[in-house]
Design a protein around this motif. Structure first.
Motif, PDB file in Angstrom:
ATOM      1  N   TRP A  37       1.275  -1.346  -0.233  1.00 51.27           N
ATOM      2  CA  TRP A  37      -0.202   0.091  -0.088  1.00 51.27           C
ATOM      3  C   TRP A  37       0.614   1.362   0.105  1.00 51.27           C
ATOM      4  CZ3 TRP A  37      -4.882  -0.202   2.741  1.00 51.27           C
ATOM      5  CH2 TRP A  37      -6.200  -1.521   2.335  1.00 51.27           C
ATOM      6  N   ASP A  38       1.226   2.025  -1.285  1.00 48.81           N
ATOM      7  CA  ASP A  38       0.899   4.081  -0.872  1.00 48.81           C
ATOM      8  C   ASP A  38       1.020   4.071   0.380  1.00 48.81           C
ATOM      9  OD1 ASP A  38      -0.119   6.097  -1.961  1.00 48.81           O
ATOM     10  OD2 ASP A  38       1.985   5.989  -2.361  1.00 48.81           O
ATOM     11  N   PRO A  39       1.701   5.537   0.967  1.00 47.42           N
ATOM     12  CA  PRO A  39       1.508   5.939   1.736  1.00 47.42           C
ATOM     13  C   PRO A  39       0.141   6.669   2.313  1.00 47.42           C
ATOM     14  CG  PRO A  39       3.168   6.221   1.177  1.00 47.42           C
ATOM     15  CD  PRO A  39       2.983   5.848  -0.278  1.00 47.42           C
ATOM     16  N   ARG A  40      -0.541   6.856   0.941  1.00 41.18           N
ATOM     17  CA  ARG A  40      -1.519   7.690   1.224  1.00 41.18           C
ATOM     18  C   ARG A  40      -2.717   7.164   1.547  1.00 41.18           C
ATOM     19  NH1 ARG A  40      -1.409  10.303  -4.732  1.00 41.18           N
ATOM     20  NH2 ARG A  40       0.608   9.306  -4.176  1.00 41.18           N
ATOM     21  N   MET A  41      -2.163   5.460   0.948  1.00 44.81           N
ATOM     22  CA  MET A  41      -3.602   4.661   1.179  1.00 44.81           C
ATOM     23  C   MET A  41      -3.485   4.095   2.732  1.00 44.81           C
ATOM     24  SD  MET A  41      -2.982   2.373  -1.978  1.00 44.81           S
ATOM     25  CE  MET A  41      -3.743   1.428  -1.740  1.00 44.81           C
ATOM     26  N   ARG A  42      -2.334   3.873   2.845  1.00 45.04           N
ATOM     27  CA  ARG A  42      -1.987   3.496   4.497  1.00 45.04           C
ATOM     28  C   ARG A  42      -2.333   4.584   5.726  1.00 45.04           C
ATOM     29  NH1 ARG A  42       3.119   2.217   2.832  1.00 45.04           N
ATOM     30  NH2 ARG A  42       4.420   3.784   4.553  1.00 45.04           N
ATOM     31  N   HIS A  44      -4.317   6.704   5.018  1.00 43.03           N
ATOM     32  CA  HIS A  44      -6.057   6.969   5.561  1.00 43.03           C
ATOM     33  C   HIS A  44      -6.495   5.829   6.141  1.00 43.03           C
ATOM     34  CE1 HIS A  44      -7.801   9.231   2.409  1.00 43.03           C
ATOM     35  NE2 HIS A  44      -6.628   9.010   1.050  1.00 43.03           N
ATOM     36  N   PRO A  70       3.154   6.851   7.666  1.00 45.37           N
ATOM     37  CA  PRO A  70       3.842   6.990   6.771  1.00 45.37           C
ATOM     38  C   PRO A  70       4.376   8.643   7.351  1.00 45.37           C
ATOM     39  CG  PRO A  70       1.665   6.860   6.102  1.00 45.37           C
ATOM     40  CD  PRO A  70       1.338   6.457   7.561  1.00 45.37           C
ATOM     41  N   ALA A  74       4.607  13.663   1.887  1.00 41.06           N
ATOM     42  CA  ALA A  74       4.352  13.086   1.302  1.00 41.06           C
ATOM     43  C   ALA A  74       5.933  13.678  -0.286  1.00 41.06           C
ATOM     44  CB  ALA A  74       2.848  12.217   0.036  1.00 41.06           C
TER      45      ALA A  74
END
Lengths: 74, 974
Positions: A37-42, A44, A70, A74
């Motif tokens: 998972w990309d940081p912005r997904m984590r 969220h 994260p 970003a």
């Protein structure tokens, strides 16, 4: 990403690891999320967990401390 | 770099190479020659460099012994045996030329020519005709027979050329034996007037292709080649237009229309097909830079001289008028396109990307690499995002097809690829084909499998549809497990349950090769009654007795190989099924030798390569996670930049982030996500939310409707590079002609990178491969020189395996011990109910390829001009649907309309369609459910309802209007 979709995805991962033998299911769930998972997904997901984690399976909640937060920017 | 020179001995050896390796030495015309036992005298002579005249023999099919031109004399034997059907023997002494043989051969040839038109100068095979060559070789100088009954003359007036006859006696009585040319097939003609009835075409159709569309009708002088029933022409017969008969024909009887139009080709360049993952080797045959035909290369290691209708014939899209050859830009997607120079396009793009980066941060941009482009091009595109954009937002179409293969096989075996080469199937005793339809999706592999099935190998098909492989003529024992879509894990686990509980597991293999403790825990899990075929029958629909039989047959059946496709991966539990398949192979000891293995059939030509090249957002080239500092260090040193340690966005995540406003720019090379990805409306919304969509493609595809920059692409015929097929085989792609758009795709990516200040200076793809080899251990020894020398090589290719690796995991798994992983079945969230009672599954058809961007722009449309919905007669009758009716197909995501076709190939409750045509947009209907591990979309299971309709849906009409609006172009001022 809609919260429902994120919850579904996290729950799918947790469901797989919940079926695995051993006592490290929470760690493995978190490791999978950290790896894919990309940081912005984590971000969220962690925000959602902090807000009560509605709809998330218990294993996702157990995995929470192991999900890498994260960096702020970003 | 110079073109590959074909071996000077690219001879037809007359008969196939036998399997034996016992040497036999004989004398041919006094020369000693040693060949394997079982070799024909004809082939032995050819090996010695001595050509024996022949007509009915060709090395792609077994010897037939009908033409009698290849007669030889053998010391101590009576008569003059045919060299093609006579096997060599130790000490044999053969004479290929003598006065007697000369006379006999001339006599045979004279008979052939007495029933053949002599219009050689105007014949389309002039210069490429074995009959002509043989007439020359045997010294035919006269034809003494009085003209009489024949098959070549349209009238009974007599005479030797057809034009001569027409001019002299236009009104003469017609010749009842004369059959006019059949030009119904778009790519080749069948001209019975030129046929010598050597049966090569019939045998090629049977032995090479396995379709049995051709036959010899009648007998004696009345014998004719026929496409089945009298009423069948080539197009309306069982013929699948693979070209094997055309390849085998020694005359102009079966010939490419392109040769008739353009003349015989003068030069050939070896290259690799750009369609499916079989990766067939082809000779591109040209006059100047005009491509006359593509012919399968006899020494191609994936295809062994065979081809399908796509690779052999469907290359015309490269010249299609729809192709865009100039860069185009526009401020908003509502504006018409403006043709501009490359410089202006790059300047516009760089400014926009820089603005986006400044405003939204470096993670707001990403790339999609193409599985249709070369390894070198793919490598550069992922390098663009990692080294220039400064993030890991790279993904590829494998996300939506084989990403679960990468994850599943990586977890179990330690490597993300198939274990075998295609030759391995020649030793398979029983094959499981699961979620794949090779006769349509991977036709050349299907022909190779069918050949083995005709030799008696057994077949287990796990698929909701009764695929054509199950009706292979002359096949051995077979089982069809027609499961309900979405229940793969339950079926695979039930097979394992039978194997474990009935004591059929190969414990010796498991003890030495796998983690025994993990196996124990897996065995306890799988023994549970809930995995038994009887318990799972209710949910899978597979009869338990059939499943038990199939499991026993696979476990006891000798070499067992598993081949699978997207029917496995494109599910919520795609990765789990891949692990289940790996479990099955390990349970039965079917890993690490020829004839066995786990073999994903890759959808696109370079899916394997694009995955290898680091297209995934979490992995650098060679499947190494970006979180590992030692891996990043390799690339940081090579590229001189810092690499982000965080995984990037996958395609569906990019679209989600776009809708949310944090993802603003996308460079999409050679992929049409709007048509190929699920839930079209969501994809459209994501694209519409971006500020800079750069589409790099041959055509204004559907995604381009939402693009701001269009960069014209080059075809596989117009560039150098490599493709890696499903066998991990790295094959050269060669520049057959100069790019019509001016630049190869790798050059375009380099220009874009340099417009952003990257300072790249590659001048040939070979340099890119050097960089790949220097940074990626599995490719360490791969160079263009090695590929020139060996033709192709299978990775890993490094100091440990300098000649590449045809079979993987021979002595041990890449990860050490193989891992058994528990595979619990879980029903997908996509459920049928009263509103959506049917399950839709999707797939491909033989004549079309993927989104159809290429094949729809060829004559292949004669076979499949529109997508159709396959529906079972019961379901159709309930709904009042008749064959060919317009129907509405609706799901929770959306609805579309298309024509219905009624067939019991699908089970009741299941409907099926293809996604080749943008006006159907099957993906409007599919949902955004996806694989738990990889987000690979669940294309194969959508709950739908079907009802009669009287026209296109609102979505289709709106879409068509938007597409037309979006495709307006203002040409550049001259």
């Amino acid at each position: 990403m809609s919260p429902e979709k994120m919850v579904t995805m996290a729950n799918q991962i947790a469901t797989f690891f919940a079926s695995q033998p051993g006592d490290d299911q929470a760690l493995r769930t978190a490791a999978h999320i950290n790896d894919f998972w990309d940081p912005r997904m984590r971000r969220h997901l962690l925000d959602h967990l902090a807000a009560g984690g509605e709809g998330l399976k218990p294993l996702v909640r157990e995995a929470q401390p192991h999900i890498a937060a994260p960096a702020a920017t970003a | 770099m110079k073109d590959f020179i074909l071996p000077p001995k690219d001879w037809d050896m007359g008969t196939p190479l036998p399997g034996s390796d016992t040497p036999v030495t004989l004398k041919i015309d006094g020369f000693d020659i040693t060949v394997p036992s079982g070799t024909s005298v004809m082939r032995a002579a050819m090996e010695a460099g001595i050509r024996i005249p022949k007509l009915c023999a060709t090395d792609s099919v077994q010897a037939f012994g009908s033409c009698r031109l290849c007669l030889v004399e053998i010391e101590g034997r009576r008569g003059t045996p045919a060299s093609c059907t006579t096997p060599v023997a130790q000490g044999m002494e053969v004479r290929t030329q003598s006065d007697k043989l000369h006379k006999l051969r001339r006599g045979v040839m004279e008979l052939y020519i007495s029933d053949h038109p002599l219009d050689c100068l105007t014949c389309s095979a002039n210069g490429d005709c074995e009959l002509q060559d043989m007439a020359g070789m045997v010294g035919l100088r006269d034809m003494r027979y009085t003209p009489g009954d024949n098959h070549y003359a349209p009238t009974m007036a007599g005479g030797l050329t057809q034009s001569d006859l027409r001019a002299r006696t236009p009104d003469a009585a017609t010749n009842a034996r004369y059959i006019p040319k059949d030009d119904s097939n778009p790519y080749f003609t069948y001209d019975p007037a030129k046929c010598i009835v050597c049966s090569r075409c019939v045998r090629a159709c049977e032995e090479v292709q396995g379709t049995f569309a051709l036959t010899i009708e009648s007998r004696g002088f009345d014998s004719r080649v026929s496409f089945g029933a009298k009423s069948d022409d080539a197009l309306h017969s069982d013929c699948v237009s693979c070209g094997a008969c055309v390849q085998a024909c020694p005359t102009a009887t079966l010939q490419e229309k392109s040769v008739a139009e353009m003349g015989t080709p003068d030069r050939a360049v070896l290259t690799t097909c750009a369609y499916c993952g079989v990766g067939c080797s082809f000779k591109a045959e040209l006059n100047g830079d005009k491509l006359v035909r593509m012919t399968p290369y006899r020494h191609g290691k994936a295809n062994r001289g065979h081809s399908c209708v796509k690779g052999r014939f469907a290359y015309g899209y490269a010249e299609h008028p729809d192709r865009i050859l100039n860069p185009m830009i526009r401020d908003t997607i509502d504006d018409p396109w403006r043709e501009v120079s490359w410089d202006e396009a790059m300047d516009f793009t760089a400014k926009r990307l820089t603005r986006i980066r400044d405003e939204y941060g470096r993670k707001s941009m990403g790339v999609i690499t193409s599985s249709r482009c070369t390894n070198e091009e793919t490598y550069l595109v992922q390098k663009l995002t990692r080294a220039v954009f400064g993030n890991n937002n790279t993904d590829t179409c494998a996300r939506v097809c084989h990403s679960p293969t990468g994850y599943g096989l990586g977890q179990t075996f330690g490597t993300s690829a198939g274990t075998q080469d295609f030759d391995s199937v020649e030793e398979t005793d029983i094959a499981i084909v699961i979620g794949a339809n090779p006769t349509d999706g991977h036709p050349v592999f299907a022909s190779r499998l069918r050949k083995r099935l005709r030799q008696g190998a057994k077949l287990i098909v796990i698929d909701p549809r009764r695929i054509d492989l199950l009706s292979t003529p002359h096949m051995g024992e077979k089982w069809h497990l027609p499961l309900r879509p979405g229940t793969n894990v339950a079926v695979v686990s039930a097979l394992a349950h039978v194997i474990v509980t009935e004591g059929l597991a190969d414990e010796a293999f498991i003890r030495t090769r796998c983690d025994w403790d993990e196996y124990q825990s897996y065995a306890d899990f799988i023994r549970d009654e809930r995995h038994s075929p009887e318990a799972t029958e209710l949910l899978t629909g597979v009869p338990s007795a059939t499943l038990r039989d199939a499991a026993r047959a696979f476990a006891r059946g000798g070499n067992g190989a598993i081949y699978y496709g997207l029917g496995v991966t494109e599910h919520s539990q795609g990765s789990t099924t891949v692990m289940g398949i790996a479990n099955l192979a390990m349970l039965t000891g079917n890993i690490g030798r020829r004839g066995v293995g786990v073999n994903p059939l890759r959808g696109q030509n370079n899916v394997q390569g694009s995955c290898d090249m680091g297209s995934f957002p979490h992995e650098l080239p060679g499947y190494r996670h970006v979180k590992n500092p030692e891996v990043r260090a390799i690339f940081e040193a090579a590229w001189g930049v810092e690499i982000d340690p965080e995984p990037g966005l996958r395609i569906p995540n990019m679209l989600d982030a776009a809708v949310e406003g944090t993802f603003k720019a996308l460079y999409c090379q050679g992929e049409d996500i709007l048509q190929s990805d699920p839930d079209t409306k969501h994809v459209a919304a994501g694209l519409a939310a971006m500020d800079c969509v750069i589409v790099h493609d041959l055509f204004l595809n559907e995604t381009a409707n939402y693009a701001h920059v269009f960069l014209p692409g080059s075809t596989f015929l117009e560039k150098d590079g490599t493709f890696t097929n499903a066998e991990r085989r790295i094959n050269r792609v060669r520049e057959v002609m100069k790019p019509k758009n001016g630049y190869a795709d790798w050059e375009v990516t380099q220009r874009l990178a340099n417009a952003l200040g990257a300072g790249w200076h590659y001048t040939h793809p070979a340099q890119i491969m050097e960089e790949i080899a220097a940074t990626t251990p599995g490719f360490a020894n791969v160079t263009y020189d090695l590929l020139e020398e060996r033709g192709s090589v299978q990775w890993p290719c490094n100091d440990a395996a300098p000649e590449g690796t045809p079979l993987m995991h021979v002595d041990g798994f890449v990860r050490g011990k193989g891992r058994f992983i528990v595979t619990e079945y879980l029903a997908t969230d996509e459920r049928t109910g009263p509103r959506f009672p049917l399950l839709l599954t999707t797939g491909r058809i033989l004549s079309q390829y993927n989104v159809g961007a290429q094949t729809r722009r060829t004559a292949n449309n004669v076979w499949h001009a529109q997508d159709e919905l396959e529906i079972h007669p019961h379901d159709a009758e309930n709904r009042g649907i008749r064959e060919g009716d317009w129907i509405r197909l609706a799901s929770r995501s959306g609805e579309t309309t298309l024509r219905a076709t009624i067939t019991d190939r699908v089970s009741p409750g299941v409907v099926y369609t293809t996604f080749h045509h943008p006006d159907t947009q099957a993906n409007v209907v599919t949902t955004d459910f996806s694989d738990w591990a990889t987000n690979c979309p669940e294309y194969k299971v959508t709950a739908v309802q079907v009802a009669p309709s009287n026209g296109p849906s609102d979505w289709q009409e709106d879409y068509a209007a938007q597409a037309a609006q979006s495709r307006r172009i203002i040409p550049a001022a001259e």
